[in-house]
Enzyme design. Sequence first.
Site, PDB file in Angstrom:
ATOM      1  N   CYS A  83       0.987  -1.127  -0.050  1.00 21.40           N
ATOM      2  CA  CYS A  83       0.001   0.083   0.049  1.00 21.40           C
ATOM      3  C   CYS A  83       0.809   1.399   0.222  1.00 21.40           C
ATOM      4  O   CYS A  83       1.375   1.625  -1.176  1.00 21.40           O
ATOM      5  CB  CYS A  83      -0.936  -0.080   1.123  1.00 21.40           C
ATOM      6  SG  CYS A  83      -2.380   0.986   0.885  1.00 21.40           S
ATOM      7  N   HIS A 176      -3.272  -5.038   1.499  1.00 28.43           N
ATOM      8  CA  HIS A 176      -2.647  -5.152   2.811  1.00 28.43           C
ATOM      9  C   HIS A 176      -2.522  -6.900   3.076  1.00 28.43           C
ATOM     10  O   HIS A 176      -3.312  -7.297   3.842  1.00 28.43           O
ATOM     11  CB  HIS A 176      -3.205  -4.455   4.011  1.00 28.43           C
ATOM     12  CG  HIS A 176      -2.956  -3.006   4.012  1.00 28.43           C
ATOM     13  ND1 HIS A 176      -2.009  -2.364   4.744  1.00 28.43           N
ATOM     14  CD2 HIS A 176      -3.744  -2.219   3.386  1.00 28.43           C
ATOM     15  CE1 HIS A 176      -2.191  -1.343   4.664  1.00 28.43           C
ATOM     16  NE2 HIS A 176      -3.106  -0.893   3.823  1.00 28.43           N
ATOM     17  N   GLU A 178      -0.781  -8.493   4.936  1.00 28.61           N
ATOM     18  CA  GLU A 178      -0.516  -8.936   6.444  1.00 28.61           C
ATOM     19  C   GLU A 178      -2.025  -8.934   7.139  1.00 28.61           C
ATOM     20  O   GLU A 178      -2.163  -9.497   8.209  1.00 28.61           O
ATOM     21  CB  GLU A 178       0.519  -8.009   7.171  1.00 28.61           C
ATOM     22  CG  GLU A 178      -0.140  -6.520   7.252  1.00 28.61           C
ATOM     23  CD  GLU A 178      -0.161  -5.553   6.213  1.00 28.61           C
ATOM     24  OE1 GLU A 178      -0.044  -5.999   4.991  1.00 28.61           O
ATOM     25  OE2 GLU A 178      -0.681  -4.340   6.488  1.00 28.61           O
TER      26      GLU A 178
END
Length: 192
Positions: A83, A176, A178
């Site tokens: 991002c 994202h 994660e």
Amino acid sequence: MAARNKRVGVLAIQGAVDKHLAILEGLGVEATRVLGEEGLVGLDGLIIPGGESTTISKGLSRLGLWEPIRAYARSGGAILGTCAGAILLARACENHPVATLELLDLKAIRNAYGTQVDSFVAPCDAGGEPKLAGMQCVFIRAPQVGELGPDVEVLLRVDGLPVLVRQGRLLAATFHPELAGDPRVHALLLAD
Ligand code: GLN
């Protein structure tokens, strides 16, 4: 597992640093926070998390990390930018331009999906990297990427637009990885 005995740094200026560290540890990697040039020494991979690219850019100046990160990449170091991290890897940035590392041959368009309320989760087209099939992509005030150079491969698309690209050992995700808790993008960073 191939990832064992590897060491990956997470730039710890801003963003979901702990989530990145947890995913890396789950892959059997030694994961460390990077807050200075010495943190880049001996890394097998570096993650530049999301957040606000303007803030991260100021942090890079404060920590004196612009040139060390460029040198790390030019010596063959692997980097994953997510991002805002993807914006920072770009050759250029449009819409509230910010200084970038100019490592990845594409243009990032900040906040291209709208404001915070336009954050969303979407399934992707993994035609460019079947290993990532079924991945759910979390977008938060995400950028889009365009003007991709000839050496930039598109690994994932959402609604036809590139959301994960690779140029050599550099990976940029406009989402994202994660936050969905899916380690497969981080695992790609560690692929030899
Ligand atoms: N909108 C942010 C920027 O332009 C990126 C958002 C994010 O990293 N989730 O820097």
